[in-house]
Design a protein around this motif. Sequence first.
Motif, PDB file in Angstrom:
ATOM      1  N   ASP A 245      49.427  37.182  37.330  1.00  0.00           N
ATOM      2  CA  ASP A 245      48.034  37.269  36.927  1.00  0.00           C
ATOM      3  C   ASP A 245      47.802  36.515  35.612  1.00  0.00           C
ATOM      4  O   ASP A 245      46.775  35.850  35.436  1.00  0.00           O
ATOM      5  CB  ASP A 245      47.600  38.726  36.799  1.00  0.00           C
ATOM      6  CG  ASP A 245      48.481  39.520  35.832  1.00  0.00           C
ATOM      7  OD1 ASP A 245      49.639  39.114  35.602  1.00  0.00           O
ATOM      8  OD2 ASP A 245      47.995  40.537  35.307  1.00  0.00           O
TER       9      ASP A 245
ATOM     10  N   GLN B 200      39.033  37.504  41.056  1.00  0.00           N
ATOM     11  CA  GLN B 200      40.085  38.382  41.527  1.00  0.00           C
ATOM     12  C   GLN B 200      40.790  37.796  42.748  1.00  0.00           C
ATOM     13  O   GLN B 200      42.019  37.828  42.863  1.00  0.00           O
ATOM     14  CB  GLN B 200      39.502  39.761  41.881  1.00  0.00           C
ATOM     15  CG  GLN B 200      40.525  40.772  42.354  1.00  0.00           C
ATOM     16  CD  GLN B 200      41.586  41.082  41.312  1.00  0.00           C
ATOM     17  OE1 GLN B 200      41.287  41.100  40.115  1.00  0.00           O
ATOM     18  NE2 GLN B 200      42.823  41.321  41.748  1.00  0.00           N
TER      19      GLN B 200
ATOM     20  N   THR C 172      43.183  35.068  41.700  1.00  0.00           N
ATOM     21  CA  THR C 172      44.410  35.628  41.123  1.00  0.00           C
ATOM     22  C   THR C 172      45.335  36.148  42.218  1.00  0.00           C
ATOM     23  O   THR C 172      46.561  35.915  42.176  1.00  0.00           O
ATOM     24  CB  THR C 172      44.065  36.761  40.146  1.00  0.00           C
ATOM     25  OG1 THR C 172      43.280  36.246  39.068  1.00  0.00           O
ATOM     26  CG2 THR C 172      45.334  37.391  39.571  1.00  0.00           C
ATOM     27  N   GLU C 173      44.762  36.807  43.195  1.00  0.00           N
ATOM     28  CA  GLU C 173      45.570  37.349  44.298  1.00  0.00           C
ATOM     29  C   GLU C 173      46.217  36.220  45.106  1.00  0.00           C
ATOM     30  O   GLU C 173      47.370  36.342  45.542  1.00  0.00           O
ATOM     31  CB  GLU C 173      44.693  38.218  45.198  1.00  0.00           C
ATOM     32  CG  GLU C 173      44.239  39.510  44.517  1.00  0.00           C
ATOM     33  CD  GLU C 173      43.231  40.280  45.345  1.00  0.00           C
ATOM     34  OE1 GLU C 173      42.822  39.769  46.424  1.00  0.00           O
ATOM     35  OE2 GLU C 173      42.834  41.390  44.923  1.00  0.00           O
TER      36      GLU C 173
ATOM     37  N   THR D 166      49.111  34.835  43.098  1.00  0.00           N
ATOM     38  CA  THR D 166      50.198  35.819  43.119  1.00  0.00           C
ATOM     39  C   THR D 166      50.960  35.758  44.436  1.00  0.00           C
ATOM     40  O   THR D 166      52.206  35.782  44.454  1.00  0.00           O
ATOM     41  CB  THR D 166      49.638  37.230  42.901  1.00  0.00           C
ATOM     42  OG1 THR D 166      48.955  37.284  41.639  1.00  0.00           O
ATOM     43  CG2 THR D 166      50.758  38.266  42.899  1.00  0.00           C
TER      44      THR D 166
END
Length: 577
Positions: free
Chosen positions: A521, A538, A541-542, A545
């Motif tokens: 993150d 979000q 970021t996911e 990741t």
Amino acid sequence: MFRANMRVYVLLLIVFSLPAISVPVMAADLSQSAAEPLVAKKPMLPTGPPLHVLIDKFVQSRHTDYARLASPVCDDAEFLRRIYLDMTGRIPTISQTRDFLSDQRSDKRSVLIDQLLNSPESARFISQRLDVMLMQRMKKKYIDVSTWEEYLRKSVAENKPLDQLVREILSADGSDKEHQAEARFYLARSGEVNELTRDISRIFLGADLTCAQCHDHPEVADWKQDHYYGISAFLIRSFVFTDKKKKQTVFAEKAEGEVKFESVFEVRDKTSKGPETTLPAVFDGKKISEPAFKKGEEYKIKPAKDVRPIPKYSRRAQLGDAITRENRRFARTMANRLWAMLLGRGIVHPLDEDNSDNPPSHPELLEALTAQLMSHDYDLRWYLREIALSETYQRSSANDLFQDKTAKDLSDAHFTHALLKPLNPEQYAWAVMEATGLAEVHRNSLKKKLSEATLRKNLLGYERQFVSLFGGVPGEPVKDFEATADQILYLSNDQRIQVILPARPGNLADRLMKIPADQADQLAEEMYLSVLTRHPLQAETEEVTALLAGKKGQDRAVIVTDLIWALLMSSEFRFNH
């Protein structure tokens, strides 16, 4: 597989990225016809609201439903990226981004605007915009390009009044070694009278008179054949002269010579009374008479073989004053051009079509911009500051009412939202170098020798490569953004791009690789702030990741490099939002 899929996806984004759409300006009554003689009587300094307040007032009052249709003022991240690109030609460093986004001061935007406008980077970049406006990236001819660029840069750094700058350029002949650079405007065009007449009227007077050379303009009733030749008459006696002894080329002038013209339509219909002539004049302004001399006494230095003639009276020397002091059109055109530089389109649009058949979208606004630019002595820095302070400039490019039919039909000429502007070549080059960390690597290497000039010298090769690919055809006006195959291939495969992506001490990939594997993150935030000047969503970021999960060593390095490349190739990066 990831690299191949990601790059195919990004290439599709590039190919189908839409430029800012050009739409007809909505009809409006001119407060003063563009065709009328506009005598430049300098107004008193305004005592009312500041210009940025007037900008918002006139823009908002032009559409009855403006408040509902307008995008909100952009967030800090969007503003930060926009103002850095518009004022300095680059995106901010990650430290500058973090500092601004965390700053809680209510006046931080105005403070940043002032800081950037007074920076050496701004002087360089704004002078580049003026260079493109004046020279359209013409190649070297007679005058070294670097001396011309330095003349413009120094003029902007000193905040030289814009009208003074134009007078210096239009009065230059290149004979004075200290002022040779100014003569590039004439000499790069080989002193060709028709080309100069066209460019002077288009650039400084907002009128493309090309089609008025052989007859009154067939589509614009305002523009007459004698308007074209009134400007041509200032230049008809001038020519390029090379002094072989001094090895110097100048823009010389004779003491005699008149323009002669007749309409091809009248010649065809056999109604012509023969060629006409006219004294120098700017549109319907005063015709400029000249002193009479006895035969043989017209010259300070008479014409002779390999001798530059110098007349006692110079017609061309009158041109700068006639353009900037005796015709309000100049102020109106410069106000409109500078507005378009920041807003993405003119109040009169296209910029060289200022006539009563193509009225301004906001007549009162253009009148206010014109009057205040004049009353503030053509202060370029002040004018750009006022535009940047306005809510109109600071609106978001997003429009939540897109599904609303009224919003979809809304013209860009209403300025309800920030228009998407493709980065020009210099912006694109420096944005890439800043995003990848290449610029920071060179800043660190220069240490105490670091300055705007030394950093640019180190990275000039990258800038020029982007200009050669994205700068268009030299000598032609800049066109809307359209990705070409050469550009896509360069961005996808060229080693000069690929070599700056992998990790090296101090660059973005190096910083990302130093972030622990279990803190993806933080890696996403560092990358998005560095490349797109915003925090990641979000979902973004996911995605980062998931792509990095379980990856180590070289596999992780490859994915990090490809992620940086993918953001650089995105339409979000290519456009100024």
